[in-house]
Design an enzyme around this catalytic site. Structure first.
Site, PDB file in Angstrom:
ATOM      1  N   SER A 122       0.864  -1.207   0.119  1.00 28.49           N
ATOM      2  CA  SER A 122       0.015   0.044   0.119  1.00 28.49           C
ATOM      3  C   SER A 122       0.774   1.299   0.014  1.00 28.49           C
ATOM      4  O   SER A 122       0.360   2.267  -0.270  1.00 28.49           O
ATOM      5  CB  SER A 122      -0.962   0.051   1.220  1.00 28.49           C
ATOM      6  OG  SER A 122      -0.190  -0.055   2.528  1.00 28.49           O
TER       7      SER A 122
ATOM      8  N   ASP B 139     -22.677  -0.882   8.370  1.00 30.95           N
ATOM      9  CA  ASP B 139     -22.179  -0.671   7.299  1.00 30.95           C
ATOM     10  C   ASP B 139     -23.118  -0.596   6.071  1.00 30.95           C
ATOM     11  O   ASP B 139     -24.282  -1.548   6.050  1.00 30.95           O
ATOM     12  CB  ASP B 139     -21.348  -2.113   6.755  1.00 30.95           C
ATOM     13  CG  ASP B 139     -20.442  -1.892   5.540  1.00 30.95           C
ATOM     14  OD1 ASP B 139     -21.200  -1.470   4.655  1.00 30.95           O
ATOM     15  OD2 ASP B 139     -19.514  -2.683   5.374  1.00 30.95           O
TER      16      ASP B 139
ATOM     17  N   ARG C 284      -7.832   2.848   7.731  1.00 33.14           N
ATOM     18  CA  ARG C 284      -7.006   3.866   7.147  1.00 33.14           C
ATOM     19  C   ARG C 284      -6.878   5.143   7.995  1.00 33.14           C
ATOM     20  O   ARG C 284      -7.878   5.237   8.735  1.00 33.14           O
ATOM     21  CB  ARG C 284      -7.642   4.163   5.745  1.00 33.14           C
ATOM     22  CG  ARG C 284      -7.304   3.190   4.772  1.00 33.14           C
ATOM     23  CD  ARG C 284      -5.917   3.188   4.237  1.00 33.14           C
ATOM     24  NE  ARG C 284      -5.643   2.175   2.943  1.00 33.14           N
ATOM     25  CZ  ARG C 284      -5.279   0.870   3.299  1.00 33.14           C
ATOM     26  NH1 ARG C 284      -5.003   0.476   4.675  1.00 33.14           N
ATOM     27  NH2 ARG C 284      -4.978   0.391   2.364  1.00 33.14           N
TER      28      ARG C 284
ATOM     29  N   GLU D  68       0.292   9.720   8.226  1.00 35.76           N
ATOM     30  CA  GLU D  68       1.337   8.674   8.067  1.00 35.76           C
ATOM     31  C   GLU D  68       1.988   8.703   6.941  1.00 35.76           C
ATOM     32  O   GLU D  68       1.617   9.310   5.593  1.00 35.76           O
ATOM     33  CB  GLU D  68       0.687   7.325   8.014  1.00 35.76           C
ATOM     34  CG  GLU D  68       1.293   5.971   8.025  1.00 35.76           C
ATOM     35  CD  GLU D  68       0.447   4.926   8.141  1.00 35.76           C
ATOM     36  OE1 GLU D  68       0.710   4.013   7.208  1.00 35.76           O
ATOM     37  OE2 GLU D  68      -0.517   4.517   8.747  1.00 35.76           O
TER      38      GLU D  68
ATOM     39  N   HIS E 148       1.326   0.604  11.690  1.00 35.17           N
ATOM     40  CA  HIS E 148       0.579   0.039  10.547  1.00 35.17           C
ATOM     41  C   HIS E 148       1.065  -1.437  10.255  1.00 35.17           C
ATOM     42  O   HIS E 148       1.273  -1.917   9.219  1.00 35.17           O
ATOM     43  CB  HIS E 148       1.003   0.942   9.130  1.00 35.17           C
ATOM     44  CG  HIS E 148      -0.105   0.614   8.289  1.00 35.17           C
ATOM     45  ND1 HIS E 148      -0.325   1.723   7.196  1.00 35.17           N
ATOM     46  CD2 HIS E 148      -0.927  -0.150   7.746  1.00 35.17           C
ATOM     47  CE1 HIS E 148      -1.144   1.394   6.405  1.00 35.17           C
ATOM     48  NE2 HIS E 148      -1.694   0.072   6.730  1.00 35.17           N
TER      49      HIS E 148
ATOM     50  N   GLY F  30      -2.184  -6.290  10.340  1.00 37.33           N
ATOM     51  CA  GLY F  30      -2.205  -7.351   9.546  1.00 37.33           C
ATOM     52  C   GLY F  30      -0.975  -7.919   9.209  1.00 37.33           C
ATOM     53  O   GLY F  30      -0.965  -8.969   8.260  1.00 37.33           O
TER      54      GLY F  30
END
Length: 355
Positions: free
Chosen positions: A45, A146, A206, A234, A251, A254
């Site tokens: 990313s 959502d 994000r 960031e 970050h 994950g």
């Protein structure tokens, strides 16, 4: 064939060396000159894949070993007839486990709260849906918001109701600036005012989903516990913000070995489909065995005893705070933390459950 690959991708040589010469480069600083004679580009990313990068190159395929696509200019890729792939869901399990680890680090007694503790999830895609399952394994009440997804098995509520009821809120949305439901600055002064002062906030999605200025004002007012893995500006992070956070990480929510390997495999599969190769390799064959912490133990008891052995999130927090220089964490230090990150293993590797 020539492949340019982000130097932080996992198992790149294992998956791709048989097809091409691979050059490993720092993803954040890739230039047009770096990629102009490449046939394929493998990124994360931190690389903005746009018209300026791909114009007048040989690139036929771009693979991003990440969940999101906001760093990819899809229109430019399609205009140049470049096939592309991301790795949606590759590290969803790791992020779900990160959120639970953060909550238990802040208060291990949450394991005893059962349905008296309400975890609210904003964004019910790959990560949010897995987090819901994991939270329910711990007996927590789960509510979700959502506008595009309704999950069976949890209570789906409006955004305003979620803010009012949550004991903790975890964010799992893409960054969008337009459309009917933009997520940029979704958490602003109004959202913070609607939340309980005691509600924990966790963002591993994000950075710009939260308005940094509004967040800092809110923490100063409410003393709210906030966990950030991503930041609005960031990779530079001001010390003033870090000083207000209950936990900060660079970050890496994950960054499990399984998640990284799974992401590379997913773009390997797409690469093989694009170029007509047989996708015969699996990441599982490359993973070492690890100690079994969950064997024959109740899930909650195993987490009480072994949480820091499974993932010592406090160490990640200490590492990023140690990088402060001249009032902020600099880009170079932030990137170095991520490059040298000791990939943790997912619960399943230790004999535990997965969503």
């Amino acid at each position: 064939m020539k492949i340019i690959a982000d130097e932080n991708l996992a198992f790149t040589d294992y998956f791709f060396a048989e097809f091409a010469e691979i050059q490993h480069k720092a993803g954040r600083t890739l230039t047009h000159q770096d990629v102009q004679d490449a046939d394929a580009l493998l990124v994360r990313s931190v690389t903005k894949v746009d018209q300026a990068l791909i114009d007048q190159t040989k690139i036929q395929f771009v693979g991003s070993a990440t969940i999101g696509t906001d760093h990819l200019d899809i229109h430019a890729l399609e205009h140049h007839n470049i096939a592309w792939s991301n790795a949606a869901g590759c590290n969803a399990q790791a992020v779900a486990e990160y959120v639970i680890t953060a909550l238990l680090h802040l208060n291990i007694e949450l394991l005893e709260k059962d349905n008296q503790f309400t975890l609210a999830i904003v964004g019910l895609g790959n990560v949010g849906s897995r987090l819901a399952v994991m939270a329910q394994l711990l007996g927590w009440r789960v509510i979700g918001y959502d506008p595009y997804v309704q999950l069976d098995g949890i209570e789906n509520v409006s955004f305003n109701e979620l803010l009012k009821r949550a004991d903790a809120i975890s964010l799992h949305v893409p960054l969008t600036k337009t459309g009917e439901y933009p997520t940029q600055h979704l958490f602003d002064d109004a959202a913070f005012s609607a939340m309980k002062a005691s509600a924990i906030l966790i963002n591993s999605a994000r950075g710009p989903v939260i308005n940094q200025s509004a967040l800092m004002t809110d923490i100063e007012k409410t003393k709210r516990q906030v966990v950030l893995d991503v930041f609005e500006f960031e990779p530079e992070i001001p010390q003033d913000l870090l000083d207000l956070l209950a936990l900060a990480t660079p970050h890496i929510a994950g960054y499990s070995l399984e998640g990284k390997a799974r992401g590379t495999q997913m773009i390997y599969d797409a690469f093989c489909q694009k170029f007509g190769y047989t996708a015969s390799k699996r990441f599982e064959s490359q993973l070492p065995s690890v100690e079994q912490y969950f064997d024959h133990q109740d899930l909650k008891e195993a987490l009480k005893q072994h949480l820091t052995q499974i993932y010592n999130i406090a160490e990640d927090d200490a590492q990023i705070r140690a990088c402060v220089q001249d009032g902020k964490v600099q880009q170079s230090a932030f990137d170095l933390l991520r490059k040298n990150y000791p990939l943790r293993r997912e619960w399943a590797a230790h004999g535990g459950p997965k969503a």
